[in-house]
Design a protein around this motif. Structure first.
Motif, PDB file in Angstrom:
ATOM      1  N   ILE A   1      13.941   2.092   1.014  1.00  0.00           N
ATOM      2  CA  ILE A   1      14.061   1.321   2.256  1.00  0.00           C
ATOM      3  C   ILE A   1      15.483   1.431   2.807  1.00  0.00           C
ATOM      4  N   THR A   2      16.451   1.478   1.917  1.00  0.00           N
ATOM      5  CA  THR A   2      17.853   1.606   2.346  1.00  0.00           C
ATOM      6  C   THR A   2      18.065   2.894   3.130  1.00  0.00           C
TER       7      THR A   2
ATOM      8  N   THR B   1      18.351   0.589   8.469  1.00  0.00           N
ATOM      9  CA  THR B   1      18.566  -0.435   7.442  1.00  0.00           C
ATOM     10  C   THR B   1      20.031  -0.867   7.371  1.00  0.00           C
ATOM     11  N   SER B   2      20.935   0.089   7.349  1.00  0.00           N
ATOM     12  CA  SER B   2      22.356  -0.262   7.234  1.00  0.00           C
ATOM     13  C   SER B   2      22.830  -1.086   8.420  1.00  0.00           C
TER      14      SER B   2
ATOM     15  N   GLY C   1       0.833  -1.202   0.000  1.00  0.00           N
ATOM     16  CA  GLY C   1       0.000   0.000   0.000  1.00  0.00           C
ATOM     17  C   GLY C   1       0.864   1.246   0.000  1.00  0.00           C
ATOM     18  N   ASP C   2       0.256   2.334   0.481  1.00  0.00           N
ATOM     19  CA  ASP C   2       0.974   3.604   0.430  1.00  0.00           C
ATOM     20  C   ASP C   2       1.818   3.874   1.671  1.00  0.00           C
ATOM     21  N   ASN C   3       1.754   2.978   2.654  1.00  0.00           N
ATOM     22  CA  ASN C   3       2.594   3.140   3.842  1.00  0.00           C
ATOM     23  C   ASN C   3       3.586   1.999   3.974  1.00  0.00           C
ATOM     24  N   LEU C   4       4.700   2.287   4.633  1.00  0.00           N
ATOM     25  CA  LEU C   4       5.681   1.253   4.965  1.00  0.00           C
ATOM     26  C   LEU C   4       5.026   0.231   5.899  1.00  0.00           C
ATOM     27  N   THR C   5       5.209  -1.056   5.606  1.00  0.00           N
ATOM     28  CA  THR C   5       4.709  -2.101   6.499  1.00  0.00           C
ATOM     29  C   THR C   5       5.774  -3.179   6.652  1.00  0.00           C
TER      30      THR C   5
ATOM     31  N   ALA D   1      10.346  -8.302   2.027  1.00  0.00           N
ATOM     32  CA  ALA D   1      10.590  -8.219   0.583  1.00  0.00           C
ATOM     33  C   ALA D   1      11.967  -7.596   0.336  1.00  0.00           C
ATOM     34  N   PHE D   2      12.307  -6.590   1.162  1.00  0.00           N
ATOM     35  CA  PHE D   2      13.590  -5.900   0.997  1.00  0.00           C
ATOM     36  C   PHE D   2      14.767  -6.833   1.264  1.00  0.00           C
TER      37      PHE D   2
END
Lengths: 224, 258
Positions: free
Chosen positions: A191-192, A197-198, A154-158, A164-165
């Motif tokens: 997402i990075t 994330t790092s 959707g339009d928000n991060l979940t 998936a990342f």
């Protein structure tokens, strides 16, 4: 008592859970399980997860296994306020996240089959390059999702984005090009750029890349 | 000047109100958004999604998808589910694919119980169910891998009986998850039972598997699932169809291999 995550930094699903933990801002003790020495098959770890899979989460008297189930549990228990959108409580919105969590396992399997990490690290095998079409099928599916929305569900991060990342990121072991998939490339970059994330992914990915390089392109011996 | 008796007016008003109620009910019923489940009756994920619908007693419409004719790859079905996989659920303007996601959605949206829920709301209990939903996919692969359903029905494969060890591994896992409980996620039935039991029920129907010597608790649990009042109407026709397909083809493959 703090949450304990049994974790393997090379493992994409394990890193997906850790991204969830970081996104929720939870305190967590990490216990690294060595996949290279087969620690997950020992009796001690079997008591935590009878399937001998990593990750596993212990939260006081409850143990949760299966990476995506762990992420859902953590959100159900701890996601409040602006974090709640990571796993929305509205039935329709949640269904999209659940659907992409389950569908994502198909993509993960295609990538793993192609990379063949168990074969490469343990059995002197090569990656299964002939399965590249299945990898592209999964990437096409993801590209099509991103045509409609900014994120996977959707339009928000979940939490669907986290898994998936880490799965797509694993393709870096073979420097798989995402040039044919510009939306996946842009989403991956998005997402990075998240603050955690790092820290969650870099070391594990380097371990995998260095390992693959050593196995697939070993330094040639020179002699006189 | 028109004079209308007071009681006549009242009668008319009441009549109109009754008419309006009946009329709007008819309209609502005609255009009622009924759940539509696109499925393949032979397929376990399809039947597992239908188990949840029947367990919750939800009105629904079945839309069979003819896989033999490749209907799942046609534009009409791809518009419903771009992955071309079955089952898919349409609820009004929403479409959900992935059988386990469908199961969770149906409970999240329509389950009314506050206790003994098919999909608990308390995070701990839900966590137990969720991990079984994911783990059961792997257990299913072990059993279906042994049965080699695709290889037998669509190819010339026979069963490699040495791979029965995979089925036993899955049984051992089910046994561990059951512990001393009556159901796989605890003391009452949940959607995890549908997905975890289904591969073993496939082994029983397709290959007459019945060796539960080391796992009597698992056998008792499978029988508990089979005894659910909606089990037969959900599964019997589809199971019989795939069992016949499998057994007939297996016999043919064996004969051809000689």
């Amino acid at each position: 008592m703090v949450i304990v995550l049994y974790h393997a930094k090379i493992s994409p699903p394990s890193r997906g859970v850790l991204m969830t933990i970081r996104a929720l801002g939870l305190d967590c003790e990490i216990k690294e399980i060595s996949l290279f020495t087969g620690e997950q098959y020992g009796d001690d770890y079997k008591k935590i997860n009878p399937r001998s899979k990593v990750p596993a989460l212990v939260d006081e008297d409850i143990t949760v296994c299966e990476s995506r189930a762990i992420a859902c549990y953590l959100c159900n228990k701890y996601a409040k306020g602006d974090k709640a959108s990571l796993y929305p409580s509205d039935a329709n919105e949640r269904a999209i996240v659940d659907m992409q969590l389950y569908a994502g396992e198909w993509a993960a399997q295609n990538y793993l089959t192609y990379l063949n990490p168990a074969g490469v690290f343990r059995r002197g095998e090569k990656p299964k390059y002939e399965t590249e079409p299945q990898v592209k099928d999964s990437l096409t599916y993801t590209e099509n999702l991103l045509k409609k929305h900014k994120f996977i569900a959707g339009d928000n991060l979940t939490i669907a984005d986290f898994f998936a990342f880490t799965d797509v990121l694993f393709l870096d072991l073979l420097n798989f090009s995402l040039d044919e998939f510009p939306l996946v490339k842009a989403w991956r970059q998005n997402i990075t750029s998240l603050s955690y994330t790092s820290e969650v992914n870099d070391e594990g990915l380097k371990l995998g890349k260095d390992g693959f390089e050593a196995k697939l392109n070993p330094p040639k011996e020179t002699g006189f | 000047m028109i004079r209308v008796h007071g009681n006549t007016i009242l009668t008319c008003v009441i009549f109109l109100q009754i008419f309006e109620i009946h009329f709007s009910y008819s309209i609502r019923k005609t255009f009622k958004m009924v759940l539509k489940l696109y499925l393949m009756p032979a397929s376990p994920p399809s039947r597992n999604a239908l188990m949840v619908i029947n367990a919750l007693g939800l009105e629904h419409e079945i839309k069979p998808v003819n896989v033999a004719k490749g209907e799942q790859k046609q534009p009409e079905y791809l518009a419903v589910n771009p992955r071309g996989k079955i089952p898919a659920l349409q609820d009004g303007e929403y479409t959900i694919a992935e059988s386990r996601a469908i199961a969770c959605y149906l409970c999240n949206k329509y389950e009314k119980n506050s206790e003994n829920r098919l999909y608990p709301t308390c995070p701990q209990a839900r966590g137990v169910v969720d991990q079984l939903l994911y783990a059961s996919e792997n257990m299913n692969d072990m059993v279906i891998g042994y049965l080699n359903v695709g290889g037998v029905i669509f190819g010339s494969a026979v069963v490699d009986e040495e791979k029965v060890t995979e089925l036993h591994k899955a049984l051992a896992l089910a046994n561990t998850y059951l512990g001393s409980n009556n159901y796989v996620a605890g003391e009452h039935l949940t959607i995890a039972d549908f997905f975890t039991a289904s591969p073993f029920i496939m082994a029983e129907e397709l290959h007459d598997f019945n060796d539960y010597t080391n796992y009597p608790a698992v056998k008792a649990w499978i029988n508990r699932v089979r005894a659910l009042p909606y089990f037969d109407k959900t599964n019997n026709e589809g199971l019989a169809a795939i069992a016949k397909m499998y057994k007939d083809k297996l016999a043919a493959n064996k004969a051809a291999a000689k």
